[in-house]
Design a protein around this motif. Sequence first.
Motif, PDB file in Angstrom:
ATOM      1  N   HIS A 260       0.787  -1.240   0.000  1.00 11.10           N
ATOM      2  CA  HIS A 260       0.000   0.000   0.000  1.00 11.10           C
ATOM      3  C   HIS A 260       0.821   1.293   0.000  1.00 11.10           C
ATOM      4  O   HIS A 260       0.247   2.368  -0.102  1.00 11.10           O
ATOM      5  CB  HIS A 260      -0.962   0.012   1.196  1.00 11.10           C
ATOM      6  CG  HIS A 260      -2.120  -0.909   1.012  1.00 11.10           C
ATOM      7  ND1 HIS A 260      -2.005  -2.276   1.123  1.00 11.10           N
ATOM      8  CD2 HIS A 260      -3.399  -0.664   0.688  1.00 11.10           C
ATOM      9  CE1 HIS A 260      -3.176  -2.827   0.893  1.00 11.10           C
ATOM     10  NE2 HIS A 260      -4.038  -1.874   0.618  1.00 11.10           N
ATOM     11  N   ARG A 261       2.143   1.196   0.090  1.00  9.38           N
ATOM     12  CA  ARG A 261       2.936   2.438   0.129  1.00  9.38           C
ATOM     13  C   ARG A 261       2.794   3.223  -1.170  1.00  9.38           C
ATOM     14  O   ARG A 261       2.994   4.431  -1.176  1.00  9.38           O
ATOM     15  CB  ARG A 261       4.394   2.164   0.474  1.00  9.38           C
ATOM     16  CG  ARG A 261       5.224   1.511  -0.587  1.00  9.38           C
ATOM     17  CD  ARG A 261       6.705   1.391  -0.228  1.00  9.38           C
ATOM     18  NE  ARG A 261       7.020   0.980   1.113  1.00  9.38           N
ATOM     19  CZ  ARG A 261       7.111  -0.295   1.522  1.00  9.38           C
ATOM     20  NH1 ARG A 261       6.904  -1.270   0.679  1.00  9.38           N
ATOM     21  NH2 ARG A 261       7.411  -0.574   2.769  1.00  9.38           N
ATOM     22  N   GLU A 262       2.422   2.552  -2.265  1.00 12.86           N
ATOM     23  CA  GLU A 262       2.263   3.282  -3.526  1.00 12.86           C
ATOM     24  C   GLU A 262       1.055   4.217  -3.512  1.00 12.86           C
ATOM     25  O   GLU A 262       0.885   5.026  -4.416  1.00 12.86           O
ATOM     26  CB  GLU A 262       2.170   2.308  -4.713  1.00 12.86           C
ATOM     27  CG  GLU A 262       0.834   1.607  -4.860  1.00 12.86           C
ATOM     28  CD  GLU A 262       0.696   0.323  -4.035  1.00 12.86           C
ATOM     29  OE1 GLU A 262      -0.407  -0.260  -4.046  1.00 12.86           O
ATOM     30  OE2 GLU A 262       1.672  -0.095  -3.389  1.00 12.86           O
ATOM     31  N   LYS A 263       0.240   4.143  -2.457  1.00 10.50           N
ATOM     32  CA  LYS A 263      -0.897   5.056  -2.344  1.00 10.50           C
ATOM     33  C   LYS A 263      -0.506   6.403  -1.725  1.00 10.50           C
ATOM     34  O   LYS A 263      -1.352   7.270  -1.541  1.00 10.50           O
ATOM     35  CB  LYS A 263      -2.019   4.408  -1.533  1.00 10.50           C
ATOM     36  CG  LYS A 263      -2.703   3.283  -2.286  1.00 10.50           C
ATOM     37  CD  LYS A 263      -3.906   2.784  -1.541  1.00 10.50           C
ATOM     38  CE  LYS A 263      -4.617   1.700  -2.328  1.00 10.50           C
ATOM     39  NZ  LYS A 263      -5.835   1.266  -1.651  1.00 10.50           N
ATOM     40  N   ILE A 264       0.759   6.566  -1.416  1.00 11.41           N
ATOM     41  CA  ILE A 264       1.230   7.877  -0.958  1.00 11.41           C
ATOM     42  C   ILE A 264       1.445   8.727  -2.204  1.00 11.41           C
ATOM     43  O   ILE A 264       2.099   8.310  -3.155  1.00 11.41           O
ATOM     44  CB  ILE A 264       2.517   7.746  -0.127  1.00 11.41           C
ATOM     45  CG1 ILE A 264       2.183   6.988   1.157  1.00 11.41           C
ATOM     46  CG2 ILE A 264       3.103   9.126   0.174  1.00 11.41           C
ATOM     47  CD1 ILE A 264       3.359   6.678   2.018  1.00 11.41           C
ATOM     48  N   TYR A 265       0.838   9.889  -2.200  1.00  8.54           N
ATOM     49  CA  TYR A 265       0.897  10.767  -3.371  1.00  8.54           C
ATOM     50  C   TYR A 265       2.336  11.124  -3.737  1.00  8.54           C
ATOM     51  O   TYR A 265       3.152  11.438  -2.867  1.00  8.54           O
ATOM     52  CB  TYR A 265       0.117  12.065  -3.124  1.00  8.54           C
ATOM     53  CG  TYR A 265      -1.373  11.922  -3.226  1.00  8.54           C
ATOM     54  CD1 TYR A 265      -1.991  11.640  -4.440  1.00  8.54           C
ATOM     55  CD2 TYR A 265      -2.185  12.096  -2.109  1.00  8.54           C
ATOM     56  CE1 TYR A 265      -3.370  11.528  -4.537  1.00  8.54           C
ATOM     57  CE2 TYR A 265      -3.561  11.995  -2.194  1.00  8.54           C
ATOM     58  CZ  TYR A 265      -4.148  11.705  -3.412  1.00  8.54           C
ATOM     59  OH  TYR A 265      -5.504  11.598  -3.515  1.00  8.54           O
ATOM     60  N   ASP A 266       2.612  11.110  -5.033  1.00  9.89           N
ATOM     61  CA  ASP A 266       3.932  11.495  -5.532  1.00  9.89           C
ATOM     62  C   ASP A 266       4.285  12.933  -5.155  1.00  9.89           C
ATOM     63  O   ASP A 266       5.442  13.230  -4.863  1.00  9.89           O
ATOM     64  CB  ASP A 266       4.005  11.340  -7.057  1.00  9.89           C
ATOM     65  CG  ASP A 266       4.081   9.881  -7.489  1.00  9.89           C
ATOM     66  OD1 ASP A 266       4.513   9.036  -6.672  1.00  9.89           O
ATOM     67  OD2 ASP A 266       3.717   9.587  -8.638  1.00  9.89           O
ATOM     68  N   TRP A 267       3.284  13.835  -5.163  1.00 11.99           N
ATOM     69  CA  TRP A 267       3.589  15.221  -4.833  1.00 11.99           C
ATOM     70  C   TRP A 267       4.211  15.315  -3.442  1.00 11.99           C
ATOM     71  O   TRP A 267       5.089  16.135  -3.210  1.00 11.99           O
ATOM     72  CB  TRP A 267       2.372  16.144  -4.958  1.00 11.99           C
ATOM     73  CG  TRP A 267       1.288  15.922  -3.943  1.00 11.99           C
ATOM     74  CD1 TRP A 267       0.139  15.204  -4.121  1.00 11.99           C
ATOM     75  CD2 TRP A 267       1.247  16.418  -2.597  1.00 11.99           C
ATOM     76  NE1 TRP A 267      -0.611  15.214  -2.976  1.00 11.99           N
ATOM     77  CE2 TRP A 267       0.047  15.957  -2.016  1.00 11.99           C
ATOM     78  CE3 TRP A 267       2.093  17.204  -1.828  1.00 11.99           C
ATOM     79  CZ2 TRP A 267      -0.332  16.245  -0.713  1.00 11.99           C
ATOM     80  CZ3 TRP A 267       1.733  17.494  -0.516  1.00 11.99           C
ATOM     81  CH2 TRP A 267       0.532  17.019   0.020  1.00 11.99           C
ATOM     82  N   TYR A 268       3.723  14.447  -2.513  1.00 14.28           N
ATOM     83  CA  TYR A 268       4.298  14.499  -1.171  1.00 14.28           C
ATOM     84  C   TYR A 268       5.727  13.947  -1.167  1.00 14.28           C
ATOM     85  O   TYR A 268       6.622  14.535  -0.566  1.00 14.28           O
ATOM     86  CB  TYR A 268       3.448  13.750  -0.140  1.00 14.28           C
ATOM     87  CG  TYR A 268       4.142  13.778   1.199  1.00 14.28           C
ATOM     88  CD1 TYR A 268       4.216  14.961   1.918  1.00 14.28           C
ATOM     89  CD2 TYR A 268       4.805  12.664   1.700  1.00 14.28           C
ATOM     90  CE1 TYR A 268       4.915  15.034   3.110  1.00 14.28           C
ATOM     91  CE2 TYR A 268       5.512  12.728   2.888  1.00 14.28           C
ATOM     92  CZ  TYR A 268       5.559  13.905   3.588  1.00 14.28           C
ATOM     93  OH  TYR A 268       6.269  13.985   4.757  1.00 14.28           O
ATOM     94  N   LEU A 269       5.928  12.841  -1.826  1.00 14.35           N
ATOM     95  CA  LEU A 269       7.262  12.235  -1.858  1.00 14.35           C
ATOM     96  C   LEU A 269       8.294  13.182  -2.459  1.00 14.35           C
ATOM     97  O   LEU A 269       9.459  13.180  -2.059  1.00 14.35           O
ATOM     98  CB  LEU A 269       7.225  10.916  -2.630  1.00 14.35           C
ATOM     99  CG  LEU A 269       6.371   9.811  -1.992  1.00 14.35           C
ATOM    100  CD1 LEU A 269       6.265   8.619  -2.933  1.00 14.35           C
ATOM    101  CD2 LEU A 269       6.925   9.403  -0.637  1.00 14.35           C
TER     102      LEU A 269
END
Length: 187
Positions: free
Chosen positions: A81-90
Amino acid sequence: MNVYDFDGTIYKNDSTRDFYYYLLRHYTKVIRYLPKFILDAIKYRLDIVTKTKMKETFFQFLNSFGDGEIERIVDEFWDTHREKIYDWYLQTKKDDDVIISASPRYILEPICMELGVNLICSEVDIKTGDYIGVNCYGEEKVRRFRKIYPDAIIDKFYSDSKSDEPLAKIAKKAYKVKRNGKIVDWM
Protein backbone atom coordinates in the motif's frame (compact mmCIF):
# COMPACT_ATOMS: atom_id res chain seq x y z
CA MET A 1 7.98 23.26 9.47
CA ASN A 2 5.26 21.71 7.35
CA VAL A 3 2.41 19.71 8.89
CA TYR A 4 0.23 17.18 7.10
CA ASP A 5 -2.84 15.15 7.81
CA PHE A 6 -2.27 11.60 6.56
CA ASP A 7 -5.47 9.91 5.34
CA GLY A 8 -6.85 11.51 2.20
CA THR A 9 -4.03 14.04 2.27
CA ILE A 10 -0.70 12.38 1.57
CA TYR A 11 -2.25 8.88 1.42
CA LYS A 12 -4.92 8.42 -1.25
CA ASN A 13 -7.42 6.65 1.02
CA ASP A 14 -8.09 6.03 4.70
CA SER A 15 -5.22 3.85 5.97
CA THR A 16 -7.23 2.33 8.83
CA ARG A 17 -10.03 1.30 6.47
CA ASP A 18 -7.54 -0.04 3.93
CA PHE A 19 -5.78 -1.99 6.68
CA TYR A 20 -9.07 -3.52 7.81
CA TYR A 21 -9.94 -4.53 4.23
CA TYR A 22 -6.47 -6.05 3.97
CA LEU A 23 -7.20 -8.06 7.13
CA LEU A 24 -10.56 -9.21 5.78
CA ARG A 25 -8.85 -10.54 2.64
CA HIS A 26 -5.93 -12.23 4.40
CA TYR A 27 -7.07 -12.85 8.00
CA THR A 28 -10.80 -13.49 7.81
CA LYS A 29 -11.13 -14.16 11.54
CA VAL A 30 -11.57 -10.40 12.02
CA ILE A 31 -15.03 -10.52 10.42
CA ARG A 32 -16.54 -11.79 13.68
CA TYR A 33 -16.04 -8.28 15.14
CA LEU A 34 -17.91 -6.54 12.33
CA PRO A 35 -21.52 -6.86 13.61
CA LYS A 36 -20.73 -5.20 16.94
CA PHE A 37 -18.87 -2.42 15.15
CA ILE A 38 -21.80 -1.82 12.78
CA LEU A 39 -24.11 -1.54 15.80
CA ASP A 40 -21.81 0.98 17.48
CA ALA A 41 -21.46 2.91 14.20
CA ILE A 42 -25.24 3.28 14.15
CA LYS A 43 -25.20 4.33 17.82
CA TYR A 44 -22.53 6.91 17.00
CA ARG A 45 -24.65 8.37 14.19
CA LEU A 46 -27.53 8.59 16.67
CA ASP A 47 -25.28 10.31 19.27
CA ILE A 48 -25.61 7.39 21.69
CA VAL A 49 -21.88 6.56 21.82
CA THR A 50 -18.80 8.72 21.27
CA LYS A 51 -16.55 8.52 18.25
CA THR A 52 -13.80 7.13 20.48
CA LYS A 53 -16.10 4.38 21.83
CA MET A 54 -17.15 3.47 18.29
CA LYS A 55 -13.51 3.27 17.20
CA GLU A 56 -12.59 1.16 20.24
CA THR A 57 -15.29 -1.30 19.23
CA PHE A 58 -13.84 -1.34 15.73
CA PHE A 59 -10.29 -1.99 16.99
CA GLN A 60 -11.38 -4.96 19.12
CA PHE A 61 -10.29 -7.18 16.23
CA LEU A 62 -6.76 -6.70 17.63
CA ASN A 63 -7.74 -9.18 20.36
CA SER A 64 -7.57 -12.03 17.86
CA PHE A 65 -3.84 -11.64 17.14
CA GLY A 66 -0.85 -12.79 19.17
CA ASP A 67 2.28 -10.96 20.26
CA GLY A 68 4.11 -9.36 17.35
CA GLU A 69 1.55 -10.55 14.82
CA ILE A 70 -0.08 -7.18 14.11
CA GLU A 71 3.31 -5.51 13.65
CA ARG A 72 4.23 -8.16 11.07
CA ILE A 73 0.89 -7.79 9.29
CA VAL A 74 1.21 -3.99 9.23
CA ASP A 75 4.60 -4.39 7.53
CA GLU A 76 2.99 -6.70 4.95
CA PHE A 77 0.21 -4.15 4.47
CA TRP A 78 2.65 -1.32 3.74
CA ASP A 79 4.51 -3.54 1.26
CA THR A 80 1.35 -3.46 -0.86
CA HIS A 81 0.00 0.00 0.00
CA ARG A 82 2.94 2.44 0.13
CA GLU A 83 2.26 3.28 -3.53
CA LYS A 84 -0.90 5.06 -2.34
CA ILE A 85 1.23 7.88 -0.96
CA TYR A 86 0.90 10.77 -3.37
CA ASP A 87 3.93 11.49 -5.53
CA TRP A 88 3.59 15.22 -4.83
CA TYR A 89 4.30 14.50 -1.17
CA LEU A 90 7.26 12.24 -1.86
CA GLN A 91 8.77 14.94 -4.06
CA THR A 92 8.34 17.74 -1.50
CA LYS A 93 8.76 16.03 1.88
CA LYS A 94 11.34 17.28 4.36
CA ASP A 95 12.90 15.60 7.38
CA ASP A 96 11.18 17.97 9.82
CA ASP A 97 7.69 17.30 8.41
CA VAL A 98 5.06 16.38 10.97
CA ILE A 99 2.26 13.96 10.14
CA ILE A 100 -0.69 14.40 12.47
CA SER A 101 -3.50 11.90 12.19
CA ALA A 102 -6.46 10.31 13.93
CA SER A 103 -5.25 6.93 12.68
CA PRO A 104 -3.49 4.72 15.23
CA ARG A 105 0.24 4.61 15.77
CA TYR A 106 0.54 0.88 15.10
CA ILE A 107 -0.58 1.48 11.48
CA LEU A 108 1.22 4.76 10.73
CA GLU A 109 4.50 4.46 12.61
CA PRO A 110 6.19 2.01 10.20
CA ILE A 111 5.47 4.10 7.10
CA CYS A 112 6.39 7.38 8.84
CA MET A 113 9.69 5.85 9.97
CA GLU A 114 10.32 4.75 6.38
CA LEU A 115 9.53 8.27 5.15
CA GLY A 116 11.75 9.73 7.86
CA VAL A 117 9.10 12.10 9.22
CA ASN A 118 7.66 12.88 12.66
CA LEU A 119 4.34 11.42 13.76
CA ILE A 120 1.59 12.58 16.10
CA CYS A 121 -1.43 10.28 16.10
CA SER A 122 -4.03 8.39 18.08
CA GLU A 123 -2.64 5.96 20.61
CA VAL A 124 -4.45 2.63 20.55
CA ASP A 125 -3.48 -0.38 22.65
CA ILE A 126 -2.29 -2.91 20.06
CA LYS A 127 -3.56 -5.85 22.15
CA THR A 128 -7.02 -4.61 23.17
CA GLY A 129 -7.98 -1.85 20.74
CA ASP A 130 -8.62 0.55 23.63
CA TYR A 131 -7.64 4.19 23.23
CA ILE A 132 -4.84 5.48 25.36
CA GLY A 133 -6.01 9.04 25.81
CA VAL A 134 -8.20 10.96 23.39
CA ASN A 135 -8.69 10.35 19.67
CA CYS A 136 -6.30 12.69 17.79
CA TYR A 137 -8.98 14.62 15.91
CA GLY A 138 -10.01 18.26 15.46
CA GLU A 139 -8.86 20.52 18.31
CA GLU A 140 -7.01 17.58 19.87
CA LYS A 141 -4.54 17.73 16.98
CA VAL A 142 -3.65 21.32 17.95
CA ARG A 143 -3.28 20.37 21.63
CA ARG A 144 -0.93 17.49 20.82
CA PHE A 145 1.07 19.53 18.34
CA ARG A 146 1.56 22.35 20.88
CA LYS A 147 2.52 19.87 23.60
CA ILE A 148 5.39 18.50 21.47
CA TYR A 149 6.27 21.69 19.56
CA PRO A 150 5.20 24.54 21.88
CA ASP A 151 6.93 27.33 19.97
CA ALA A 152 6.93 25.88 16.47
CA ILE A 153 5.54 27.80 13.55
CA ILE A 154 3.63 25.83 10.95
CA ASP A 155 4.73 27.23 7.62
CA LYS A 156 2.39 25.08 5.53
CA PHE A 157 -0.45 22.81 6.55
CA TYR A 158 -2.15 20.27 4.27
CA SER A 159 -5.39 18.35 4.85
CA ASP A 160 -8.37 16.97 3.01
CA SER A 161 -10.73 17.43 5.96
CA LYS A 162 -12.76 20.32 7.34
CA SER A 163 -12.22 18.80 10.80
CA ASP A 164 -8.61 20.00 10.55
CA GLU A 165 -9.60 23.65 10.45
CA PRO A 166 -8.09 24.26 13.93
CA LEU A 167 -4.64 23.35 12.55
CA ALA A 168 -5.26 25.31 9.36
CA LYS A 169 -5.97 28.41 11.47
CA ILE A 170 -2.60 28.31 13.22
CA ALA A 171 -0.58 27.77 10.04
CA LYS A 172 0.96 30.59 8.01
CA LYS A 173 -0.50 28.96 4.90
CA ALA A 174 -3.03 26.12 4.65
CA TYR A 175 -3.96 23.94 1.71
CA LYS A 176 -6.82 21.60 1.01
CA VAL A 177 -6.03 18.35 -0.79
CA LYS A 178 -8.83 17.24 -3.09
CA ARG A 179 -9.77 13.59 -3.74
CA ASN A 180 -7.76 13.58 -6.96
CA GLY A 181 -4.65 14.82 -5.12
CA LYS A 182 -5.00 18.36 -6.44
CA ILE A 183 -3.89 20.99 -3.93
CA VAL A 184 -5.85 24.21 -3.51
CA ASP A 185 -5.77 27.08 -1.03
CA TRP A 186 -7.69 26.44 2.19
CA MET A 187 -10.89 28.43 2.07
